[in-house]
Design a protein around this motif. Structure first.
Motif, short mmCIF file in Angstrom:
data_model
loop_
_atom_site.label_atom_id
_atom_site.label_comp_id
_atom_site.label_asym_id
_atom_site.label_seq_id
_atom_site.Cartn_x
_atom_site.Cartn_y
_atom_site.Cartn_z
N LEU A 15 0.83 -1.20 0.00
CA LEU A 15 0.00 0.00 0.00
C LEU A 15 0.88 1.26 0.00
CD1 LEU A 15 -2.70 1.51 0.21
CD2 LEU A 15 -2.62 1.14 2.69
N CYS A 16 1.95 1.23 0.75
CA CYS A 16 2.87 2.39 0.78
C CYS A 16 3.47 2.65 -0.60
CB CYS A 16 3.98 2.17 1.81
SG CYS A 16 3.40 2.22 3.53
N ILE A 17 3.73 1.57 -1.35
CA ILE A 17 4.25 1.73 -2.71
C ILE A 17 3.19 2.37 -3.61
CG2 ILE A 17 4.97 0.45 -4.78
CD1 ILE A 17 6.30 -1.56 -2.85
N TYR A 18 1.93 1.90 -3.48
CA TYR A 18 0.84 2.51 -4.26
C TYR A 18 0.70 3.99 -3.93
CZ TYR A 18 -0.67 -2.41 -4.83
OH TYR A 18 -0.73 -3.75 -5.11
N LEU A 19 0.76 4.30 -2.66
CA LEU A 19 0.62 5.70 -2.23
C LEU A 19 1.79 6.55 -2.71
CD1 LEU A 19 -0.72 5.13 1.40
CD2 LEU A 19 -1.99 6.14 -0.50
N TYR A 20 2.97 5.97 -2.74
CA TYR A 20 4.15 6.68 -3.26
C TYR A 20 3.93 7.03 -4.73
CZ TYR A 20 8.86 7.43 -5.07
OH TYR A 20 9.96 7.96 -5.71
N ILE A 21 3.46 6.05 -5.51
CA ILE A 21 3.18 6.27 -6.93
C ILE A 21 2.17 7.39 -7.10
CG2 ILE A 21 2.15 5.25 -9.01
CD1 ILE A 21 3.29 2.54 -8.02
N GLN A 22 1.09 7.35 -6.31
CA GLN A 22 0.03 8.35 -6.44
C GLN A 22 0.49 9.73 -5.98
OE1 GLN A 22 -3.26 7.81 -7.81
NE2 GLN A 22 -2.89 10.01 -7.90
N ASN A 23 1.19 9.79 -4.85
CA ASN A 23 1.61 11.08 -4.31
C ASN A 23 2.60 11.79 -5.22
OD1 ASN A 23 0.02 11.12 -1.95
ND2 ASN A 23 1.49 9.83 -0.85
N LYS A 24 3.35 11.03 -6.00
CA LYS A 24 4.28 11.63 -6.96
C LYS A 24 3.59 12.03 -8.26
CE LYS A 24 8.01 11.46 -4.52
NZ LYS A 24 8.66 12.72 -4.09
N ASN A 25 2.35 11.61 -8.42
CA ASN A 25 1.55 11.96 -9.61
C ASN A 25 0.13 12.27 -9.16
OD1 ASN A 25 3.42 10.98 -12.07
ND2 ASN A 25 3.58 9.51 -10.40
N SER A 26 0.01 13.24 -8.26
CA SER A 26 -1.22 13.45 -7.50
C SER A 26 -2.44 13.75 -8.35
CB SER A 26 -1.02 14.56 -6.46
OG SER A 26 -0.65 15.77 -7.11
N GLU A 27 -2.26 14.35 -9.51
CA GLU A 27 -3.41 14.74 -10.34
C GLU A 27 -3.74 13.71 -11.41
OE1 GLU A 27 -5.21 17.32 -9.52
OE2 GLU A 27 -3.81 17.80 -7.90
N HIS A 28 -2.99 12.64 -11.48
CA HIS A 28 -3.16 11.67 -12.54
C HIS A 28 -3.62 10.32 -12.02
CE1 HIS A 28 -0.18 13.94 -15.37
NE2 HIS A 28 -1.33 14.56 -15.22
N ALA A 29 -4.40 9.62 -12.84
CA ALA A 29 -4.81 8.25 -12.54
C ALA A 29 -3.81 7.28 -13.18
CB ALA A 29 -6.22 7.99 -13.05
N LEU A 30 -4.00 5.99 -12.96
CA LEU A 30 -3.05 4.97 -13.39
C LEU A 30 -2.69 5.04 -14.88
CD1 LEU A 30 -1.35 2.51 -12.64
CD2 LEU A 30 -3.38 1.08 -13.00
#
Length: 363
Positions: free
Chosen positions: A49-64
């Motif tokens: 989950l921390c890895i997923y959150l890292y990915i999202q927080n570094k691309n906060s306005e974008h989806a997968l």
């Protein structure tokens, strides 16, 4: 862009992760240590989950899909997005078929399976059609009723005096190896790794600063919740009986008897399981729809029909429920789902790290 609030993310995370999970005894290969399997998988899943959150927080306005295109390029990113669309739709199908079979076996044996599946796909499709804001508001409404229902069941277990914690002993009789073998990757994949679909939703959060705290606290809550029900099944039924039961929780609930009138609570469990399955299947359905809409540049309402038809069609791939369960636990959780839940996210996080974690705000 549609927006969702912090409490809606919390409600969605809790109901999604619960899903149909309490119905099964995770890690029963480890016998009386099955609850330790859940604990180990929960801790490993927390890192995921921390890895997923890292990915999202570094691309906060974008989806997968946008994140994949940024990291892998347009063509490879689009190909991986297409693979995730199939994965999300397949996960939605598994929940659809699972609940339809449960209803068909337990309550409506004379009803054709395709009717039950069609009704579920239509109901879920309507929620997807209405959009992410409406669906997340529904989960916020359903959460209190679901938690009250499960809490009542725990109190009724206690009141029926059927919990025997000595059945969890001896602990680690065969060492730690059976626990690790049962938890990696199967129990991580189901249910903890499934939260990868939230990479399709997190960019819609109105206050991005609350994302990590809300997601992590919800995850820990559900992990403890699942651990409690795993222990209850073992303590009520005994590991030997739990291991041969298709739905251990249903079997446990049938033992409830208070004051010689409060018993046969199967409908309550089925209702709670349906809420969880509906939320999970709809979340995966919505994830597939949003990803397909992004990939082929058409409205989500059109892709709702396309994905819904695909989910309905592939629901009949398994000839029966036993085969459906075997494919899920013996094949998908070991060999297929970890690609999307562990392999690709780890690679994605590594690329973002190498690139210096460039934020979507900087282009």
């Amino acid at each position: 862009m549609e927006k969702i609030g912090k409490y809606q993310i919390i409600a969605m995370t809790i109901l999604f992760m619960i899903g149909s999970t309490p119905l099964y005894e995770l890690g029963i290969e480890a016998k009386q240590d099955a609850w330790l399997v859940v604990l180990v998988a929960m801790l490993a899943g927390l890192l995921l989950l921390c890895i997923y959150l890292y990915i999202q927080n570094k691309n906060s306005e974008h989806a997968l899909p946008q994140i994949l295109n940024q990291c892998f390029g347009k063509y490879l990113g689009s190909l991986i997005t297409a693979a995730y669309i199939v994965y999300f739709a397949y996960e939605s199908m598994r929940n659809t078929r699972e609940f339809a079979d449960i209803i068909n076996i337990s309550f409506l044996p004379s009803t054709p399976l395709y009717i039950l599946i069609l009704l579920m796909v239509l109901l879920s499709g309507y929620a997807v059609w209405k959009g992410i804001e409406v669906f997340f508001r529904v989960t916020e409404f359903l959460l209190p009723f679901t938690m009250i229902g499960y809490i009542l069941i725990v109190f009724m277990f206690i009141g029926s005096n059927i919990i025997h914690l000595e059945r969890l002993m001896p602990m680690l009789e065969n060492g730690i190896q059976p626990v690790l073998q049962a938890s990696l990757p199967e129990v991580i994949s189901f249910p903890f790794g499934q939260i990868v679909v939230f990479l399709m939703f997190w960019s819609h959060l109105d206050d991005k600063k609350t994302l990590s705290k809300a997601s992590l606290s919800s995850y820990v809550f559900v992990g403890i919740f699942l651990l409690i029900f795993n222990i209850l099944n073992l303590a009520i039924l005994d590991p030997s009986i739990t291991g041969i039961s298709t739905f251990p929780l249903l079997r446990s609930v049938r033992l409830i008897e208070i004051a010689e009138f409060l018993e046969r609570l199967d409908p309550l469990i089925i209702l709670l399981i349906y809420i969880g399955i509906f939320v999970k299947m709809t979340a995966f359905y919505l994830g597939a729809v949003l990803a397909l809409s992004s990939l082929i540049k058409v409205s989500h309402k059109k892709t709702t029909v396309i994905v819904g038809a695909f989910i309905f069609t592939i629901s009949f791939v398994s000839p029966n429920f036993i085969y459906h369960i075997w494919i899920g636990f013996a094949q998908n959780l070991k060999y297929h789902f970890p690609i999307f839940q562990i392999g690709l996210p780890l690679l994605l996080a590594l690329i973002i790290l190498i690139k210096g974690g460039r934020s979507s705000k900087s282009g």
